[in-house]
Design a protein around this motif. Structure first.
Motif, short mmCIF file in Angstrom:
data_model
loop_
_atom_site.label_atom_id
_atom_site.label_comp_id
_atom_site.label_asym_id
_atom_site.label_seq_id
_atom_site.Cartn_x
_atom_site.Cartn_y
_atom_site.Cartn_z
N THR A 43 6.33 -3.03 4.66
CA THR A 43 7.68 -2.87 4.13
C THR A 43 7.59 -2.40 2.68
N TRP A 44 8.20 -1.26 2.42
CA TRP A 44 8.19 -0.66 1.09
C TRP A 44 9.59 -0.73 0.48
N LEU A 45 9.65 -1.17 -0.76
CA LEU A 45 10.93 -1.21 -1.46
C LEU A 45 10.89 -0.22 -2.62
N ASN A 61 6.95 -5.05 -0.37
CA ASN A 61 8.00 -6.05 -0.61
C ASN A 61 7.46 -7.34 -1.21
N ARG A 71 18.32 -2.38 -4.59
CA ARG A 71 16.94 -2.09 -4.21
C ARG A 71 16.89 -1.88 -2.69
N GLY A 73 14.86 0.20 0.81
CA GLY A 73 13.49 0.40 1.27
C GLY A 73 13.42 0.72 2.74
N GLN A 75 10.81 -0.23 6.45
CA GLN A 75 9.69 -0.93 7.07
C GLN A 75 9.07 -0.01 8.11
#
Lengths: 139, 144
Positions: A43-45, A61, A71, A73, A75
């Protein structure tokens, strides 16, 4: 005859490897551009405070972000599923289910149910705790 | 001067976070009506900060420090905006949604009538009533 046999042997070894390297998406293998798909699978935020120019910065994350409203993102899952995390009209996050695949160093996100805008993420740099990319939306 | 109420999930961004930062961009608004309210804000306007979801209470007062600018958390080229705000003071006593609903002077407050809207205009009377219930007085000067 012997050289033909050797050529056939070499092709039988190399062709599957080549096919694996070119295989788009969620297999976990390196994409054609040398991108390790397995490293994308988390998971990238959006670390919007680190963006520069057109380059977007994403962090896992688990990263110690400073508090921020807005914010977003995504996944990336091994089975090709992608969950887009956007801000809901009523505040808070809302998720949209989609799919992802790799073409070279570009992650292509699609949303078959039309709940989110498809986009392409051109990966410029991928590290364990940092993803640098440019994004273009498909219209 | 105009008055507003800003809702936020404290687990995402709390009034304590604002006090620590001393100035922040109130970003992440993705509702057209809420965006229009952000566009109407002017420096010097005052806003009540409401913690949604878990606490459901007005907890502090902030001042609009700068008018709307493009929201950098939104995709480039989108029409979403944010405003800069700074903390003024924590309410000595948080004012809960239940208290607000029970107060006849606040019967028309946007927080109740449009419960899903995250940026809500207030009348001066509504703003001052919530302050009174929180044992605070109107000022744009930070508490000493």
């Amino acid at each position: 005859m012997k050289s033909l046999h050797l050529l056939a042997l070499a092709l039988s070894v190399l062709l599957p490897l080549s096919a694996q390297q070119c295989a788009p998406g969620p297999a976990g293998a390196a994409g054609a551009g040398g991108l390790d798909a397995a490293r994308l699978q988390r998971t990238w935020l959006h670390a919007h405070e680190e963006d520069h120019g057109d380059t977007l910065i994403f962090r896992p994350n688990t990263y110690a972000f400073r508090p921020s409203r807005g914010r977003t993102g995504f996944q990336v899952e091994p089975d090709g599923a992608l969950t887009q995390l956007d801000i809901a009209p009523t505040d808070g996050l809302e998720s949209h289910k989609g799919r992802w695949r790799l073409e070279g160093r570009t992650l292509i996100a699609t949303f078959p149910d039309g709940t989110s805008q498809p986009y392409r993420l051109q990966v410029l740099r991928l590290e364990a705790d940092k993803l640098e990319a440019t994004r273009t939306f498909d219209h | 001067m105009a008055y507003w109420l800003l809702k936020t999930e404290p687990a995402v961004y709390s009034f304590a976070d604002l006090e620590r930062e001393t100035l922040t961009a109130w970003s992440g608004v993705r509702n057209a009506q809420a965006r229009n309210n952000l566009l109407a804000m002017q420096p010097g306007d005052l806003a009540l900060i409401y913690h949604s979801v878990t606490q459901k209470a007005v907890v502090g007062v902030a001042e609009i420090a700068a008018a709307a600018t493009p929201d950098l958390t939104a995709p480039a080229g989108s029409h979403w905006v944010d405003v800069a705000i700074r903390p003024v003071r924590t309410l000595p006593q948080a004012v809960t949604l239940a208290q607000i609903k029970a107060e006849p002077v606040l019967a028309q407050i946007g927080l109740v009538r449009q419960s899903r809207l995250s940026v809500v205009p207030l009348t001066a009377a509504e703003f001052r009533q919530v302050l009174a219930m929180g044992h605070a007085v109107e000022t744009n000067q930070p508490a000493g």
